[in-house]
Design a protein around this motif. Structure first.
Motif, PDB file in Angstrom:
ATOM      1  N   PHE A 498       0.823  -1.263   0.037  1.00  0.00           N
ATOM      2  CA  PHE A 498      -0.048   0.082  -0.079  1.00  0.00           C
ATOM      3  C   PHE A 498       0.928   1.433  -0.095  1.00  0.00           C
ATOM      4  CE2 PHE A 498       0.621  -0.896   4.527  1.00  0.00           C
ATOM      5  CZ  PHE A 498       0.809   0.404   4.938  1.00  0.00           C
ATOM      6  N   ASP A 514      -0.157  -4.395   4.070  1.00  0.00           N
ATOM      7  CA  ASP A 514      -1.269  -4.526   4.800  1.00  0.00           C
ATOM      8  C   ASP A 514      -1.299  -5.638   5.618  1.00  0.00           C
ATOM      9  OD1 ASP A 514      -3.807  -4.771   6.101  1.00  0.00           O
ATOM     10  OD2 ASP A 514      -4.558  -3.237   4.434  1.00  0.00           O
ATOM     11  N   PHE A 535       1.832  -2.779  10.727  1.00  0.00           N
ATOM     12  CA  PHE A 535       2.142  -3.179   9.298  1.00  0.00           C
ATOM     13  C   PHE A 535       3.407  -3.966   9.290  1.00  0.00           C
ATOM     14  CE2 PHE A 535       3.658   1.285   9.819  1.00  0.00           C
ATOM     15  CZ  PHE A 535       5.001   1.029   9.401  1.00  0.00           C
TER      16      PHE A 535
END
Length: 623
Positions: A498, A514, A535
């Motif tokens: 991401f 993620d 994360f």
């Protein structure tokens, strides 16, 4: 001159003509006469003359008297192929710069001298054997376009021609033999329609024509050489212990000294060497000797100059140019050292401040002098074995559809030179001149800057091995992910980060994944993505990704057949270098390099000759 009137030729009186003739003889005497040859031609010709006599067919010659069978064999002999594909292709005009611009007797034909240098290595001849071959060996005569015997050659012509090549290269940086090689390569590639888009490259050590000396033997050798160059009357004024060493015949001190005597003797030799350098540095006739430079270099490389103890009287001589035989003066420091007032200054057993200190062995550079007989040779240690000498880097075509394998480049450097550095010399030239696009290499050529140069010139490198340790089999490779340049499109499990970042200056690649993707992934433990609080993230340098992709291509079975083409590089080195032994017969980088170039041209000629004979016999030669 005997068939013409001198007055008609010169337009001058006998006295004026004789003056011109004497001036011509003076020009000839001041030139390197051994490169010329005695002739009845007039003196009004430039010393450099092109040789086109081989294009004029002889009315009577032994060749014309040969029966048809031997005549056919001669037509297919390597010497005939040499004449057509080597001798006749040499551009003599390139060598015009080696000769005087004035008027004198003309030179020995350049295409003959260059060809003889190649034949010397092609047949493995000494200079004495080469002279005899030029005079009496019809194979050599035929290779030079000669149909009969009769002309002579001075033995010094060979050495003087090599000397001129060496001096010209040292002065200008222009390598005339390298130009001959490149012209020869381009001619063969065009003549035989050779595809050079795929090539393989390898390097090999060339053992120097020197004896490997121990540290004490090296210092003793350069010290003894300098003393040997001094006049006897000068040596007689030196201290007694130095005079004794000047008369020493056996310098193999490692074998004559007891183990506990080596270090004290070594320190004594170093102190004597320092004394001699300081004593004779102001005497121009001695300080300009090669042996003085060798002594200076060895002590600079092997020792530290520690204390600066000046004595104003030490630089004075006795008025007749002879050095005084007083105590050893201070040796002026060339590096930072302690002064005589420093309380931490090193002292010897008698408490006197040391002028000089030996370096530890691991402090001595690999490019330090190994033997004064060859000051260019360097030291290299590989796989537990020591080497003294040089390294050659060679490339050849390896497409099986070619009529024969063509050597496309040959370079020589000191043996402590990196493979990638040697490759860099050809990166710009090979694609442009030969059409190289794919280059097969081993892991020794991995070099970040050179890889970038190769990419910019359209060369794709294919490595058959990589330096460094292979990652554990269970660890996921960076190449298991999908990449678009430095951006990850999908991790090994198929998920996209991401957030991603690439720092161009450092080449750092980083990103975040993620947690919902990574928490339940079965590969988490072996993945390059690491868990953080909120994360998962990864970070590494771009080069690590390149190596991972490279290793993946190496492991791909579909690429193995292509990569296996590099295996023949070992036979290339054996053919060019190791059939006549690993030790070169020459000293000095340029001489070793020129011999390697001659070998490469001779090897290409042999391959072309085998192909022509196979083609005549209806056989297929190995490309």
């Amino acid at each position: 001159m005997t068939n013409h009137n001198k007055e008609t030729i010169s337009g001058k009186s006998d006295t004026a003509w004789l003056s011109c003739y004497n001036h011509s003889q003076k020009l000839y005497a001041n030139s390197d006469c051994t490169l010329g040859y005695l002739t009845t031609r007039g003196f009004g010709e430039r010393m450099f003359q092109k040789n086109d006599s081989h294009t004029q067919e002889q009315l009577f010659s032994p060749i014309k008297e040969l029966p048809d069978g031997p005549k056919q064999k001669l037509a297919n002999h390597w010497s005939t192929h040499f004449y057509e594909h080597v001798f006749s292709q040499i551009d003599e005009e390139n060598f015009d710069v080696l000769y005087h611009d004035g008027f004198s007797r003309p030179n020995k034909p350049v295409n003959e001298l260059v060809s003889l240098e190649i034949i010397k290595h092609l047949l493995g001849l000494s200079d004495k054997e080469l002279e005899a071959a030029y005079l009496f060996d019809f194979r050599v005569r035929n290779a030079l376009g000669k149909e009969t015997l009769g002309d002579n050659i001075c033995p010094k012509t060979f050495t003087n021609f090599r000397r001129r090549l060496l001096e010209f290269e040292e002065e200008t940086g222009r390598d005339l033999l390298q130009e001959v090689f490149e012209d020869h390569r381009d001619y063969l590639q065009d003549e035989f329609d050779i595809d050079a888009s795929t090539q393989r490259m390898d390097s090999t050590f060339i053992e120097g024509n020197i004896k490997q000396l121990s540290r004490i033997e090296l210092i003793a050798k350069v010290l003894h050489n300098f003393l040997r160059d001094l006049p006897d009357e000068t040596v007689a004024n030196l201290p007694d212990e130095i005079q004794e060493f000047a008369d020493t015949e056996n310098l193999e001190l490692s074998y004559t000294l007891e183990p506990d005597e080596i270090q004290p003797t070594l320190e004594q030799l170093v102190d004597q060497g320092a004394w001699l350098l300081d004593r004779f540095k102001t005497h121009e006739q001695y300080a300009e000797l090669e042996s003085f430079a060798h002594l200076q270099r060895v002590l600079d490389e092997q020792c530290y100059r520690i204390a600066e103890l000046e004595d104003d009287d030490n630089d004075e001589d006795d008025g007749d140019g002879q050095a005084d035989a007083g105590d050893s003066p201070g040796w002026q420091p060339i590096r930072s050292g302690r002064s005589a007032e420093d309380e931490n200054a090193q002292t010897d057993e008698d408490g006197d401040i040391k002028h000089i200190e030996l370096k530890d062995s691991d402090e001595i550079s690999s490019d330090s002098m190994q033997n004064p007989h060859d000051e260019d040779a360097t030291h290299r240690r590989k796989a537990g074995k020591s080497y003294c000498g040089y390294k050659a880097n060679v490339a050849e075509t390896c497409d099986g559809d070619n009529p024969f394998r063509l050597i496309t480049t040959i370079r020589v450097a000191t043996n402590n030179t990196d493979d990638g550095t040697m490759l860099a010399e050809d990166v710009a030239e090979l694609p442009y001149k030969t059409g190289l696009t794919d280059l097969l290499l081993d892991g020794g050529y991995t070099h970040k800057e050179v890889e970038s140069q190769c990419a910019s010139h359209g060369i794709t490198q294919h490595f058959t091995g990589l330096t460094g340790q292979r990652p554990p089999e269970e660890k996921l490779s960076l190449a298991a992910a999908e990449w678009d340049g430095h951006r990850m499109q999908a991790c090994p499990a198929g998920h996209e980060p991401f957030e991603q970042q690439y720092t161009r200056e450092s080449g750092r690649i980083s990103g975040r994944m993620d947690s919902t993707f990574c928490d339940g992934c079965p590969q988490t433990e072996n993945c390059f993505v690491k868990e953080k609080q909120e994360f998962y993230s990864y970070g590494f340098y771009e080069r690590k990704l390149k190596l991972a992709k490279r290793r993946k291509r190496m492991d791909n079975p579909e690429n193995q057949a292509f990569l296996n083409q590099r295996a023949g590089a070992e036979s290339l080195m054996n053919e060019v270098y190791h059939q006549d032994g690993e030790k070169t017969r020459f000293t000095g980088k340029i001489k070793v390099k020129n011999a390697s170039i001659a070998k490469a041209i001779g090897t290409n000629l042999k391959r072309a000759s085998r192909h022509l004979n196979s083609k005549r016999d209806g056989k297929k030669s190995a490309g």
